[in-house]
Design a protein around this motif. Sequence first.
Motif, PDB file in Angstrom:
ATOM      1  N   ILE A 139       0.317  14.604  -0.143  1.00  0.00           N
ATOM      2  CA  ILE A 139       1.692  14.110  -0.203  1.00  0.00           C
ATOM      3  C   ILE A 139       1.739  12.804   0.588  1.00  0.00           C
ATOM      4  CG2 ILE A 139       4.100  14.563   0.385  1.00  0.00           C
ATOM      5  CD1 ILE A 139       3.416  17.564   0.276  1.00  0.00           C
ATOM      6  N   THR A 140       2.278  11.767  -0.020  1.00  0.00           N
ATOM      7  CA  THR A 140       2.379  10.467   0.634  1.00  0.00           C
ATOM      8  C   THR A 140       3.659   9.768   0.198  1.00  0.00           C
ATOM      9  OG1 THR A 140       1.195   8.406   1.152  1.00  0.00           O
ATOM     10  CG2 THR A 140       1.092   9.190  -1.134  1.00  0.00           C
ATOM     11  N   CYS A 141       3.895   8.596   0.757  1.00  0.00           N
ATOM     12  CA  CYS A 141       4.995   7.730   0.334  1.00  0.00           C
ATOM     13  C   CYS A 141       4.403   6.503  -0.342  1.00  0.00           C
ATOM     14  CB  CYS A 141       5.822   7.275   1.537  1.00  0.00           C
ATOM     15  SG  CYS A 141       6.767   8.587   2.309  1.00  0.00           S
ATOM     16  N   ASN A 142       5.217   5.832  -1.139  1.00  0.00           N
ATOM     17  CA  ASN A 142       4.741   4.611  -1.769  1.00  0.00           C
ATOM     18  C   ASN A 142       4.408   3.568  -0.703  1.00  0.00           C
ATOM     19  OD1 ASN A 142       7.469   4.181  -1.098  1.00  0.00           O
ATOM     20  ND2 ASN A 142       7.847   2.887  -2.867  1.00  0.00           N
ATOM     21  N   GLN A 143       5.297   3.414   0.240  1.00  0.00           N
ATOM     22  CA  GLN A 143       5.107   2.473   1.340  1.00  0.00           C
ATOM     23  C   GLN A 143       5.808   3.012   2.573  1.00  0.00           C
ATOM     24  OE1 GLN A 143       6.912  -0.946  -0.592  1.00  0.00           O
ATOM     25  NE2 GLN A 143       4.890  -1.845  -0.944  1.00  0.00           N
ATOM     26  N   GLY A 144       5.412   2.487   3.721  1.00  0.00           N
ATOM     27  CA  GLY A 144       6.086   2.830   4.959  1.00  0.00           C
ATOM     28  C   GLY A 144       6.623   1.564   5.601  1.00  0.00           C
ATOM     29  N   VAL A 145       7.537   1.712   6.531  1.00  0.00           N
ATOM     30  CA  VAL A 145       8.088   0.571   7.251  1.00  0.00           C
ATOM     31  C   VAL A 145       7.888   0.825   8.738  1.00  0.00           C
ATOM     32  CG1 VAL A 145      10.143  -0.814   7.691  1.00  0.00           C
ATOM     33  CG2 VAL A 145       9.818   0.232   5.439  1.00  0.00           C
ATOM     34  N   ARG A 146       7.216  -0.088   9.393  1.00  0.00           N
ATOM     35  CA  ARG A 146       6.966   0.051  10.827  1.00  0.00           C
ATOM     36  C   ARG A 146       7.139  -1.317  11.479  1.00  0.00           C
ATOM     37  NH1 ARG A 146       4.507   4.148  14.020  1.00  0.00           N
ATOM     38  NH2 ARG A 146       3.847   3.253  15.976  1.00  0.00           N
ATOM     39  N   GLY A 147       8.034  -1.391  12.434  1.00  0.00           N
ATOM     40  CA  GLY A 147       8.287  -2.657  13.116  1.00  0.00           C
ATOM     41  C   GLY A 147       8.773  -3.744  12.171  1.00  0.00           C
ATOM     42  N   GLY A 148       9.496  -3.327  11.121  1.00  0.00           N
ATOM     43  CA  GLY A 148      10.002  -4.293  10.160  1.00  0.00           C
ATOM     44  C   GLY A 148       8.982  -4.718   9.118  1.00  0.00           C
ATOM     45  N   ARG A 149       7.759  -4.262   9.243  1.00  0.00           N
ATOM     46  CA  ARG A 149       6.705  -4.608   8.278  1.00  0.00           C
ATOM     47  C   ARG A 149       6.525  -3.486   7.271  1.00  0.00           C
ATOM     48  NH1 ARG A 149       1.701  -5.406  11.819  1.00  0.00           N
ATOM     49  NH2 ARG A 149       0.999  -4.223  10.038  1.00  0.00           N
ATOM     50  N   ILE A 203       4.125  -1.275   5.001  1.00  0.00           N
ATOM     51  CA  ILE A 203       2.737  -0.823   4.979  1.00  0.00           C
ATOM     52  C   ILE A 203       2.506  -0.077   3.672  1.00  0.00           C
ATOM     53  CG2 ILE A 203       1.021   0.615   6.128  1.00  0.00           C
ATOM     54  CD1 ILE A 203       2.813   0.215   8.689  1.00  0.00           C
ATOM     55  N   ASP A 204       1.502  -0.492   2.926  1.00  0.00           N
ATOM     56  CA  ASP A 204       1.216   0.105   1.624  1.00  0.00           C
ATOM     57  C   ASP A 204       0.415   1.394   1.805  1.00  0.00           C
ATOM     58  OD1 ASP A 204       1.037   0.548  -1.038  1.00  0.00           O
ATOM     59  OD2 ASP A 204      -0.252  -1.154  -1.478  1.00  0.00           O
ATOM     60  N   LEU A 205       1.116   2.508   1.913  1.00  0.00           N
ATOM     61  CA  LEU A 205       0.480   3.806   2.149  1.00  0.00           C
ATOM     62  C   LEU A 205      -0.237   4.330   0.912  1.00  0.00           C
ATOM     63  CD1 LEU A 205       3.381   5.485   4.128  1.00  0.00           C
ATOM     64  CD2 LEU A 205       1.317   4.425   5.050  1.00  0.00           C
ATOM     65  N   LYS A 206       0.350   4.121  -0.245  1.00  0.00           N
ATOM     66  CA  LYS A 206      -0.208   4.667  -1.487  1.00  0.00           C
ATOM     67  C   LYS A 206      -1.610   4.136  -1.758  1.00  0.00           C
ATOM     68  CE  LYS A 206      -0.033   6.488  -5.732  1.00  0.00           C
ATOM     69  NZ  LYS A 206      -1.197   5.870  -6.307  1.00  0.00           N
ATOM     70  N   SER A 207      -1.846   2.847  -1.556  1.00  0.00           N
ATOM     71  CA  SER A 207      -3.178   2.294  -1.819  1.00  0.00           C
ATOM     72  C   SER A 207      -4.205   2.860  -0.846  1.00  0.00           C
ATOM     73  CB  SER A 207      -3.165   0.770  -1.764  1.00  0.00           C
ATOM     74  OG  SER A 207      -2.915   0.318  -0.453  1.00  0.00           O
ATOM     75  N   THR A 208      -3.789   3.141   0.374  1.00  0.00           N
ATOM     76  CA  THR A 208      -4.687   3.754   1.357  1.00  0.00           C
ATOM     77  C   THR A 208      -5.073   5.165   0.909  1.00  0.00           C
ATOM     78  OG1 THR A 208      -3.671   2.479   3.131  1.00  0.00           O
ATOM     79  CG2 THR A 208      -4.935   4.421   3.776  1.00  0.00           C
ATOM     80  N   VAL A 209      -4.096   5.917   0.430  1.00  0.00           N
ATOM     81  CA  VAL A 209      -4.358   7.265  -0.071  1.00  0.00           C
ATOM     82  C   VAL A 209      -5.248   7.212  -1.308  1.00  0.00           C
ATOM     83  CG1 VAL A 209      -3.287   9.307  -1.114  1.00  0.00           C
ATOM     84  CG2 VAL A 209      -2.309   8.296   0.947  1.00  0.00           C
ATOM     85  N   ASP A 210      -5.002   6.249  -2.192  1.00  0.00           N
ATOM     86  CA  ASP A 210      -5.831   6.115  -3.398  1.00  0.00           C
ATOM     87  C   ASP A 210      -7.305   5.929  -3.035  1.00  0.00           C
ATOM     88  OD1 ASP A 210      -3.682   6.410  -5.086  1.00  0.00           O
ATOM     89  OD2 ASP A 210      -3.434   4.254  -5.447  1.00  0.00           O
ATOM     90  N   LYS A 211      -7.569   5.103  -2.052  1.00  0.00           N
ATOM     91  CA  LYS A 211      -8.960   4.871  -1.619  1.00  0.00           C
ATOM     92  C   LYS A 211      -9.567   6.146  -1.039  1.00  0.00           C
ATOM     93  CE  LYS A 211      -8.130   0.019  -0.714  1.00  0.00           C
ATOM     94  NZ  LYS A 211      -7.793  -0.960   0.307  1.00  0.00           N
ATOM     95  N   ALA A 212      -8.794   6.889  -0.287  1.00  0.00           N
ATOM     96  CA  ALA A 212      -9.294   8.132   0.310  1.00  0.00           C
ATOM     97  C   ALA A 212      -9.558   9.192  -0.759  1.00  0.00           C
ATOM     98  CB  ALA A 212      -8.294   8.659   1.338  1.00  0.00           C
ATOM     99  N   VAL A 213      -8.663   9.279  -1.746  1.00  0.00           N
ATOM    100  CA  VAL A 213      -8.789  10.295  -2.799  1.00  0.00           C
ATOM    101  C   VAL A 213     -10.038  10.048  -3.656  1.00  0.00           C
ATOM    102  CG1 VAL A 213      -7.688  11.121  -4.941  1.00  0.00           C
ATOM    103  CG2 VAL A 213      -6.363  10.944  -2.831  1.00  0.00           C
ATOM    104  N   LYS A 249       9.262   8.156  -2.738  1.00  0.00           N
ATOM    105  CA  LYS A 249       9.685   6.760  -2.737  1.00  0.00           C
ATOM    106  C   LYS A 249      10.413   6.449  -1.434  1.00  0.00           C
ATOM    107  CE  LYS A 249      11.870   3.349  -5.663  1.00  0.00           C
ATOM    108  NZ  LYS A 249      12.592   3.097  -6.906  1.00  0.00           N
ATOM    109  N   ARG A 250       9.721   5.746  -0.526  1.00  0.00           N
ATOM    110  CA  ARG A 250      10.295   5.383   0.771  1.00  0.00           C
ATOM    111  C   ARG A 250      10.983   4.020   0.714  1.00  0.00           C
ATOM    112  NH1 ARG A 250      12.267   3.719   4.830  1.00  0.00           N
ATOM    113  NH2 ARG A 250      11.591   4.004   6.964  1.00  0.00           N
TER     114      ARG A 250
END
Length: 75
Positions: A6-16, A18-28, A41-42
């Motif tokens: 389970i992941t989000c499409n993207q995350g927001v940290r410090g106003g930036r 972060i592309d979480l989905k692409s990170t998960v894709d690489k791990a999978v 959908k975040r």
Amino acid sequence: QCKFVITCNQGVRGGRIIDLKSTVDKAVERCPTVRHVFVAKRTNNSVPMGKLDISLDEVNHTTVSFCSVQIRNPN
């Protein structure tokens, strides 16, 4: 031996963003036991969805929002 992620499409940290989905894709890619990736959908930005990906928002709209199972107290 994970079957789903389970992941989000993207995350927001410090106003930036972060592309979480692409990170998960690489791990999978390195986890052959994963059968599904549920994507919440975040942000409003779209991300590429692959053959393992399932929109968590769409799944949530097709299920009931409560559980009718009653748990008995073992005492």
